[in-house]
Design an enzyme around this catalytic site. Structure first.
Site, PDB file in Angstrom:
ATOM      1  N   ASP A 118      -3.174   8.363   2.714  1.00 21.41           N
ATOM      2  CA  ASP A 118      -2.914   6.987   3.131  1.00 21.41           C
ATOM      3  C   ASP A 118      -3.926   6.607   4.210  1.00 21.41           C
ATOM      4  OD1 ASP A 118      -1.707   4.563   3.270  1.00 21.41           O
ATOM      5  OD2 ASP A 118       0.057   5.230   4.385  1.00 21.41           O
ATOM      6  N   GLU A 119      -4.177   5.326   4.391  1.00 21.58           N
ATOM      7  CA  GLU A 119      -5.113   4.835   5.416  1.00 21.58           C
ATOM      8  C   GLU A 119      -6.442   5.581   5.350  1.00 21.58           C
ATOM      9  OE1 GLU A 119      -4.307   2.244   7.023  1.00 21.58           O
ATOM     10  OE2 GLU A 119      -2.228   2.303   7.739  1.00 21.58           O
TER      11      GLU A 119
ATOM     12  N   LYS B  50       0.806  -1.212   0.000  1.00 18.94           N
ATOM     13  CA  LYS B  50       0.000   0.000   0.000  1.00 18.94           C
ATOM     14  C   LYS B  50       0.845   1.270   0.000  1.00 18.94           C
ATOM     15  CE  LYS B  50      -1.984   0.189   3.960  1.00 18.94           C
ATOM     16  NZ  LYS B  50      -1.465   1.299   4.739  1.00 18.94           N
TER      17      LYS B  50
ATOM     18  N   ARG C 236      -0.927 -10.018  10.342  1.00 24.08           N
ATOM     19  CA  ARG C 236       0.405  -9.563  10.746  1.00 24.08           C
ATOM     20  C   ARG C 236       1.420 -10.676  10.560  1.00 24.08           C
ATOM     21  NH1 ARG C 236      -0.200  -5.274   9.392  1.00 24.08           N
ATOM     22  NH2 ARG C 236      -2.183  -6.122   8.717  1.00 24.08           N
TER      23      ARG C 236
END
Length: 718
Positions: free
Chosen positions: A220-221, A35, A603
DNA sequence: TACTATTTAATTTTT
DNA sequence: TTAAATAGTA
């Protein structure tokens, strides 16, 4: 120009996003799909190939860490510094705008930023001053009310309280709070964003200027944006803007903080020609881990939809371990940590994740026992420590005498004989004359404040004046050094017994070195001290600790977002803990918990363990939970129970002597798993009476908690 | 004013 | 359990 460095390492989807024509672009980027890489390469593409000017680029994220990383990566890619670009957090950029246009924003030039702790103090004071009962008007709730409204762009005047007295009172508190902040030149976090928004909304010239300048906006995010952040972006983009936003609806875990997952959906409506790019190839995890994550998240509704895949092998199955209590659970994890180390793995490649901070403790104890170095993330950051905030309050008062919050904090710290009585007089005067405490103090010396108190107050004021006047021309770090010493703070904290006092003194000394190494953002054109104070609040300090030490990483699921580890332990996988009990029963909240679980699963790169405890001490009481529902949402073929449930080593239930504990009926004990004809499987939580007439409280997986009479319930012991 | 006893509540966290 | 906040006491 050779585009290989920019495009060479990208896959097709990534390349499509990076080289897209100037249309609004929404990149749906799954976990581990590159990303941030797409975002930074897009900037490199725009600047390097499309030839856009540096200063037309605005890239925004949520955390300072992410912003720093982004800036670093851009600089590497472009091999000339990213100067002129605006790269930062929403708050950081809003702050920059307000400093530049303080007049238009109707702020004093050296306005100060309140962190949430400061904000709470102001609110507490306010509630006291208005003679309100703070159990009816809980300061934290009031703060929540104010921030929620600011986050959604509402001023007190926009609230229609109708005839609900509670709402009216809250609106009133918001109103008074805001006026106080304005008078004292204080801006809280939410205010930074709201002011920056209003600044553009109400100043057409400014808006036009920035619209023309920032033709290239990247976010972003994006799934974490709240209402005011989104409105700010829309305002900046205007009718012709082409923002480039990257996000993942499945990783939205900050809804409770005002983030609106809906913005991802709305984006396509608000920007009609939006091009959508999905990044679904994952470069992080094994096929098994991804399969589990995909299956889990498929239980959520209203997703934009996305299926991660990998070229990696299936890898090892996901291991599930059921401990009989939380210490057994921790022991198991420690055992696996040792295994990994013995096979030559580094400790920092392993992370223990949990839902809430309190859960770290038992892992810490187990790790200490095993002499394994570890590091806990989260906790108090440098600039949030009490002694540091004290020193900052001195500095702030030097900059702005009307900062009542700072005045109150330090007027008697270290103690200098200015007690509650004196302060009451000052507050009363300041209320009556609508002026600051500092000015009230000036007016009341040898007025209502007399004798010793008057002298002390005068001394205090002289101290601040002198600190300001006499250090004015010195370097920032010299000023901080002098303040820390002459304020008496070092002496005060040095007297605290034990290591605590020592640590505080060291922190104060550390503050001086922080000031020594401080490089102000030259774009802000602020006085060094002002810049330092803003920096302290806005970037409350990266957590220290020695990153070069090889430590096992302990952190909450929330703080794990954005990180990856070869080995991940998801601990405390019990219903009520995770998903948290406050979230079950509300489908929206439950879906956020599921996303949190999804974040946790993704993760892991190689090995993933899910662990839970059948019995857990919570708030000093033994509780019996059931395995998290998320475990059962994983495909059977991908998981493997580490230890089949043999009950050999289970501790026997022992009533505390002296207390008349009810005798559990035959075959029953607290925590016993049972099956009921109608309600299905459950766990015995409690017991009243004995024998056949005993009543059992059972928590059923499907039917919830019920009280049942032993004689009629016909429970089957499992 | 500082220390001690009692009460209360208990997700997640950045800025 | 425990940590923090408040109330009460020396």
């Amino acid at each position: 120009m050779d585009v290989t460095p920019i495009l060479g390492s990208l896959n097709d989807a990534q390349r499509e996003a990076v080289t897209a024509p100037p249309v609004p672009l929404l990149v749906l980027a799954g976990a581990g799909s590159g990303k941030t890489r797409v975002l930074t390469h897009r900037i490199a593409w725009l600047v390097g190939v499309e030839g856009v000017a540096h200063h037309s680029v605005l890239a925004v994220t949520f955390t300072n860490k992410a912003a720093a990383e982004m800036r670093g990566r851009i600089e590497t890619l472009l091999d000339n510094p990213a100067a002129g670009m605006w790269v930062g957090t929403f708050h950081g950029l809003a702050h920059r705008l307000l400093r530049r246009h303080w007049k238009e924003a109707r702020l004093p030039q050296s306005f100060q930023i309140l962190d949430s702790d400061d904000q709470l103090r102001v609110i507490k004071r306010l509630i006291r001053d208005l003679d309100l009962d703070d159990s009816r008007w809980v300061p934290k709730d009031v703060r929540g009310f104010i921030n929620r409204n600011k986050d959604e762009g509402r001023r007190p005047a926009d609230l229609d309280a109708d005839d609900d007295p509670t709402q009216r009172q809250l609106a009133h508190l918001y109103d008074v709070y805001q006026r106080r902040c304005d008078e004292a030149g204080l801006v809280d976090f939410a205010e930074l964003l709201l002011r920056a928004y209003e600044l553009w909304r109400d100043n057409e010239d400014l808006l036009t200027h920035y619209r023309q300048r920032f033709r290239n906006v990247l976010v972003d995010e994006f799934q974490d944006t709240n209402v005011i952040q989104y409105q700010w972006l829309r305002l900046l983009a205007g009718p012709t803007g082409v923002p480039f936003v990257v996000g993942d609806d499945d990783q939205s875990i900050y809804g409770w903080r005002g983030a609106k997952i809906e913005h991802l959906h709305r984006f396509q409506k608000d920007f009609p020609d939006t091009k959508l790019v999905r990044l679904e190839q994952n470069y992080r995890s094994t096929g098994t881990i991804l399969g589990a994550a995909n299956a889990l998240i498929a239980n959520n509704t209203s997703r934009l939809g996305k299926n991660l895949w990998t070229e990696d092998d299936e890898g090892e199955p996901i291991r599930i371990y059921s401990g009989f209590n939380e210490r057994d659970e921790a022991q198991f994890v420690v055992g696996k940590i040792k295994d990994w180390s013995e096979q030559g793995g580094a400790r920092q490649e392993m992370a223990v994740l949990y839902r809430s901070n309190a859960q770290s403790r038992v892992f810490e104890e187990a790790l200490i026992n095993a002499a394994i170095p570890y590091r806990v993330y989260g906790g108090l950051r440098f600039f949030e420590r009490a002694e540091i905030k004290d020193a900052l309050a001195y500095l702030r008062l030097m900059v702005n005498r009307d900062d009542d919050n700072s005045f109150e904090r330090i007027v008697n710290r270290p103690t200098r004989g200015i007690g509650a009585r004196t302060l009451e007089v000052l507050r009363a005067y300041s209320q009556a004359n609508a002026t600051s405490l500092w000015k009230s103090a000036g007016a009341q010396i040898e007025g209502e404040v007399r004798g010793r108190a008057s002298k002390c107050l005068f001394e205090f004021m002289r101290l601040i004046e002198e600190l300001d006047q006499q250090t004015r021309d010195l370097e920032l770090h010299e000023r901080v050094d002098i303040v820390v010493n002459r304020s008496g703070l070092i002496g005060h904290y040095g007297k605290e017994p034990g290591e605590k006092g020592q640590a505080r003194v060291e922190n104060l000394e550390e503050l001086v070195s922080a000031a020594t190494g401080f490089m102000p953002d030259e774009q802000l054109e602020m006085a060094p001290l002002d810049a330092f104070l803003a920096h302290a609040t806005l970037e409350s300090g990266v957590d220290q600790g020695n990153p070069w030490d090889d430590c096992v990483q302990l952190m909450t699921l929330h703080s794990a977002k954005g990180l990856e580890f070869p080995v991940v332990f998801l601990s405390g996988m019990e219903d009520g803990l995770f998903p948290h009990r406050l979230s079950v029963g509300d489908s929206k909240a439950l879906e956020e918990e599921r996303r949190l679980c999804y974040v946790g699963l993704t993760r892991a790169m190689k090995q993933l363990y899910l662990t839970y405890a059948e019995q857990r001490r919570l708030h000093g009481m033994d509780t019996y939970g059931m395995p998290s529902r998320f475990i059962s949402e994983l495909p059977q073929e991908l998981v493997e129970e580490v230890r089949p449930r043999v009950q050999v080593s289970r501790p026997v239930y022992r009533p505390k002597h002296g207390l008349a504990q009810p005798e559990a009926p035959a075959g029953m004990r607290l925590g016993q798993r049972v099956r009921h004809g109608k309600f299905g499987d459950g766990v015995v939580l409690n017991c009243e009476g004995d024998g056949a007439h005993a009543r059992l409280q059972v928590n059923f997986e499907m039917a919830g908690t019920k009280w049942l009479v032993m004689a009629y319930a016909n429970l089957e012991v499992l």
